[in-house]
Every structure is written in structure tokens, then in C-alpha cells.
Design an enzyme around this catalytic site. Structure first.
Site, short mmCIF file in Angstrom:
data_model
loop_
_atom_site.label_atom_id
_atom_site.label_comp_id
_atom_site.label_asym_id
_atom_site.label_seq_id
_atom_site.Cartn_x
_atom_site.Cartn_y
_atom_site.Cartn_z
N LYS A 106 57.79 -33.87 159.33
CA LYS A 106 56.77 -34.72 159.94
C LYS A 106 57.33 -35.34 161.22
O LYS A 106 58.52 -35.21 161.53
CB LYS A 106 56.33 -35.84 158.99
CG LYS A 106 55.86 -35.37 157.62
CD LYS A 106 54.60 -34.55 157.67
CE LYS A 106 54.24 -34.01 156.28
NZ LYS A 106 53.08 -33.10 156.32
N SER A 139 50.40 -28.59 158.24
CA SER A 139 50.32 -30.02 158.54
C SER A 139 50.88 -30.39 159.90
O SER A 139 50.63 -31.49 160.39
CB SER A 139 51.04 -30.83 157.45
OG SER A 139 52.44 -30.60 157.51
#
EC number: 3.4.21.89
Length: 208
Positions: free
Chosen positions: A97, A58
Site C-alpha cells: 500500500k 488494489s
């Protein structure tokens, strides 16, 4: 009286004399000093640093699967910093993230599309309705992101990102579970800020 004075002088003289330190004693002192030094910094490291193993793709191309990271605990997240956090819906897991929206950023909704802009005043009008795409940056710097309807319901009515809340996205937005599905991330769920990749050695270095 003279005898007592003589004894005092002898004692003072002995105190002034330097007591030689043997090589063995010196080695012991150095070993003990080194041990205490290592112990101190080990404790400091455990208190301020945690490690994180990247799982998945990701964060490509910034981070790759199986990368190992150092994370500074309790560091204030800045815009575009990489953070690790525990998603509220998935206990026991830890995600990494990038921080896109921080407290005070302008935020508004159009159905299930979120608009984020940290440069615009809260009185600015909503930009023209365009195609709903994930992670499109408009000409004025506004980020347009499509979220799930559940997240849209939670964000409805907000004009700015609340204090102690952050909007995060994966760098590989086509393959990332982030604020588009999880919503805003509370600061108490953020473990820390990623600062360094220590494995693999070929990519060893600071994380920007």
C-alpha cells in the site's frame, strides 16, 4: 663468518626475485575472486532485500496483479512511499500500500470519518461536515476518509498519528483493504519500502 654472510645475501636475493605466475594460477585466482565477489553481494542482497508478488488490483494503476517487486528491508517509510506489511488480522499475508499518514500528522474524527492533515496545527478547528466519502481531499489539503466503525473506535481521541504508526491506502481505493479497515499499521509490521519492479520485463524499473 664470510660463508654465513654469503648465505644471507643469497637468501635476500631470492626474496627479491619475482616468482612468475602461470596462466593456470592466474585463472584460478580470478575464478576464486569472482566467486567471493558474487557470494558477498548475494549475502548482502538476502540481508537487505526481499521480494514481493502483487496479488490483486488494489494498487492500480501504479502496480498490476502479478507484478514482482524488490523491497528494501528496514528502510524508514516516507510519505507517499509504497510499503509492504503483514496485517495483524491476517497472519502469513503480505500487502502493498501507499503511506498517506506518518507519525505526527494531525488526525481527528467525525463519527466514522477520519480527517488527516500534515500541514495543519493541532489547534486548527474541524473542517465543515460534508458528505462522507472515501478518500476526498478538501481544499485545504485535508484528506477525508471513511473508515469502519471498529477502526473509528480505535482512532477516537487521537489528535496526531502516534510514533511508529502509519496510515496507508491503496491507489485503487474502491478496491483496497487498507487502513480504512485495518487501522493504523505498526512499524514493526512493515517489511520494507518498495523500490524496484523486476517483472514483467515490459514494466521493469524503479517505483516512485
Amino acid at each position: 663468518m664470510e660463508k654465513e654472510r654469503r648465505l644471507i645475501q643469497i637468501r635476500i636475493q631470492r626474496l627479491k626475485e619475482k616468482i612468475p605466475v602461470s596462466k593456470d594460477n592466474l585463472k584460478d585466482l580470478l575464478k576464486n575472486g569472482l566467486f567471493l565477489f558474487i557470494l558477498f553481494f548475494s549475502i548482502l542482497f538476502l540481508i537487505t532485500i526481499k521480494t514481493h508478488l502483487v496479488s490483486g488490483n488494489s494498487m492500480l494503476p501504479t502496480l498490476q496483479n502479478k507484478d514482482r517487486l524488490f523491497v528494501v528491508k528496514n528502510k524508514e517509510p516516507k510519505r507517499y512511499a509504497l510499503v509492504t506489511f503483514q496485517p495483524r488480522e491476517k497472519q502469513g499475508e503480505s500487502y502493498v500500500k501507499r503511506v498517506i499518514g506518518i507519525p505526527g500528522d494531525r488526525i481527528w474524527m467525525d463519527q466514522n470519518t477520519v480527517y488527516l492533515n500534515h500541514q495543519m496545527a493541532a489547534t486548527n478547528p474541524t473542517p465543515p461536515n460534508e458528505k462522507n466519502l472515501s478518500g476526498v481531499e478538501l481544499p485545504d489539503g485535508t484528506l477525508k476518509v471513511r473508515v469502519t466503525w471498529e477502526v473509528a473506535a480505535k482512532l477516537k481521541g487521537m489528535s496526531t498519528i502516534p510514533s511508529n504508526s502509519f496510515f496507508v491506502l491503496g491507489d485503487n481505493r474502491k478496491n483496497s483493504t487498507d487502513s480504512r479497515e485495518l487501522g493504523l499499521i505498526d512499524q514493526d509490521k512493515i517489511e520494507g519500502v518498495v523500490t524496484f519492479r523486476y517483472y514483467p520485463l515490459a514494466r521493469l524499473g524503479l517505483i516512485e
